[in-house]
Design an enzyme around this catalytic site. Structure first.
Site, PDB file in Angstrom:
ATOM      1  CE  LYS A 129      -3.621   1.941   2.789  1.00 21.76           C
ATOM      2  NZ  LYS A 129      -4.591   1.583   4.112  1.00 21.76           N
ATOM      3  CB  SER A 204      -7.334   3.537   3.021  1.00 22.00           C
ATOM      4  OG  SER A 204      -6.620   3.025   4.208  1.00 22.00           O
ATOM      5  CB  SER A 228      -8.085   0.784   6.008  1.00 17.95           C
ATOM      6  OG  SER A 228      -8.866   2.029   6.020  1.00 17.95           O
TER       7      SER A 228
END
Length: 530
Positions: A129, A204, A228
């Site tokens: 990420k 996210s 997330s």
């Protein structure tokens, strides 16, 4: 109490009104969205192996590191034009590092036992990420204000994974400053769900989830402040684990703050297509920690206490859990009867104020990272309310979801200090009841989210429903999302499994058991040549 109920209604009324719009859009969007674009099918059986199995094959010289890394790079190149999941790559460096691994093996630098013990991820490709620093790669928070910024060094977790032999390949898309549950921003654009590109991959860690779900990554790293990791894992049909609070370093995460509440709420953790890889990654990520999670100690499933709930008590402002998610919980509960376990519905009064308990803990973060950074003048302090208004008309440098959350945090709306105190105290009481109930041998099966993947335009309307995950960030408990097949629309479904603090091994053991029982990850496009 009257004042508290009034404050409660402020929030619920806003979302109650938003849900009227939500109901209308739910009926309109399926007819106006483009026909979903199919991602290329997986045609190489190499992609059916877990990272654990690939590492074993590398150690035993059955396959080269170069073959694996190159295969995954080629897969990324095929699917990313459709998914827009990747924001920066290090393909050339990854190929170079893979070749070095192969040379070291050929020269006998490491034997099998040494690799298995000290470098259990030797030669295995890894995706990350974007908010977790990978040296030389984009590290912007996917915000225009940080356009062009590259990480000068690796985050602590990336250093640990590299030392274990993993090879970072690319970094993946997120919402702006990780501030949302739909991975879209004005710097890199929107990411799409591999199972149906009309839907969001979540956030996210949405880009990461999409890439793994598409079979273009075998293991990845995400972060979880209020679901997330787990929500994108649900949407993309993969496994995702939020560790016990504080056991994995957050240093190198962006945004970042030393605030103790923020540090407790935020957890960096693994995402994977195969359950056994969660255990391997957790062993590596916690190898330098001072807490023994006993991850190598076998879990006797027959000794487990199993609790469940089908939903949160429905209250004004929240939306109900759909039947197919409730069915997942029922199937999971029924499965444990073969171990002579009689699952019990959670014998704790589950308060209707879970949303308020979750939100007030977020508001307990005093040193909040700056979310709205001006692209022309990073030192400029922006008015979040003005930016929210501008974003609604496409006139801001920031997304609607980020300005929305920034406004809530900065105004502390709709809570007074007494509200925060009340709900914080209530949250501590519920947490203690769960601690006493679960102990060291209890698990709790609960929805990860109220429904499968949503249209990206509807994510902000679902904000309060993230409480299914977010409440366990508040409590600091470990939780893993477990995929359980596809629904009639071909979208992934599943549940989360929660355990008491430092009992991550229970979550991981149950994830492996449920993978065997329900099939785990199912490729979005199946056409594998054996």
């Amino acid at each position: 109490m009257f004042i508290l109920q009034t404050m409660l209604l402020k929030l619920r009324v806003i979302f109650g009104m938003m849900h009227i719009i939500h109901a209308i859009l739910c009926r309109i969007l399926p007819f106006i969205r483009k026909k979903p674009q199919k991602i290329p099918p997986i045609t190489d059986s190499l992609f059916t192996f877990s990272a654990t199995a690939l590492a074993r094959k590398i150690r035993q010289r059955e396959i080269t590191c170069y073959e694996i890394v190159d295969a995954y790079i080629q897969r990324i190149k095929k699917v990313n034009p459709i998914l827009n999941a990747v924001v920066d790559t290090r393909f050339s460096d990854a190929i170079y590092e893979a070749k070095i691994c192969d040379e070291q093996l050929a020269n006998g630098k490491f034997n099998v036992e040494t690799l298995e013990k000290e470098k259990p991820l030797y030669g295995v490709p890894l995706t990350v990420k974007e908010c977790c620093a990978v040296k030389g790669c984009s590290h912007t928070g996917c915000s225009l204000g940080y356009k062009g910024v590259k990480a000068s060094c690796d985050a602590v977790v990336i250093k640990i994974l590299r030392n274990a032999g993993a090879i970072p390949v690319c970094v993946t898309n997120t919402p702006e400053m990780c501030g949302g549950f739909e991975s879209s921003n004005l710097l890199y654009g929107r990411s799409y769900n591999p199972y149906d590109t009309r839907y969001t991959p979540g956030g996210s860690s949405g880009g990461e989830g999409a890439l793994i779900g598409a079979g273009a990554s075998v293991i990845g790293i995400g972060s979880d402040l209020a679901g997330s990791i787990r929500i994108p894992s649900l949407y993309n049909g993969i496994f995702g684990h939020k560790p016990t609070a504080g056991i994995v370093s957050n240093i190198g995460h962006f945004p970042y703050t030393e605030d103790k509440v923020f540090q407790r709420l935020l957890s960096i953790g693994p995402m994977a297509r195969y359950a056994e890889d969660l255990g391997l990654l957790m062993k590596v990520l916690t190898s330098t920690g001072d807490r023994n999670l006993r991850l190598d100690v076998p879990v006797d499933l027959r000794q487990l206490k199993v609790y469940y709930r089908f939903n949160m008590d429905e209250t004004f402002g929240t939306l109900r859990v759909v039947p197919e998610i409730k069915d997942c919980i029922q199937r999971a509960v029924t499965h444990f009867t073969q171990y002579d376990i009689r699952a019990e519905e959670l014998p704790i009064e589950w308060p209707t104020e879970l949303v308020e308990i979750m939100l007030t803990e977020l508001l307990n973060v005093k040193d909040l990272p700056q979310l709205l950074v001006d692209a022309n003048n990073p030192m400029l302090k922006k008015n979040s309310v003005i930016e929210l208004m501008k974003s609604l008309f496409g006139l801001s440098q920031h997304t609607v979801q980020t300005t929305f959350f920034a406004t809530m945090f900065e105004m502390r709306y709709p809570f007074t200090e007494s509200d925060v105190s009340h709900y914080t105290k209530q949250g501590k009481a519920i947490r203690q009841k769960l601690l006493d109930l679960l102990g060291e041998d209890g698990i709790f099966i609960y929805p990860t989210f109220r429904r499968p993947a949503v249209f990206p335009e509807l994510s902000i309307y679902e904000t309060l429903n993230t409480v299914f995950c977010g409440i366990f960030n508040t409590f600091g408990f470990p939780a893993v999302h477990v995929p359980m097949g596809l629904n009639h629309k071909g979208l992934p479904i599943g549940v989360q499994v929660i355990a008491g603090p430092y009992q991550d091994r229970l979550c991981l053991a149950v994830a492996k058991e449920m993978e065997t029982a329900f099939g785990g990850w199912i490729p979005p496009s199946i056409s594998i040549n054996e």
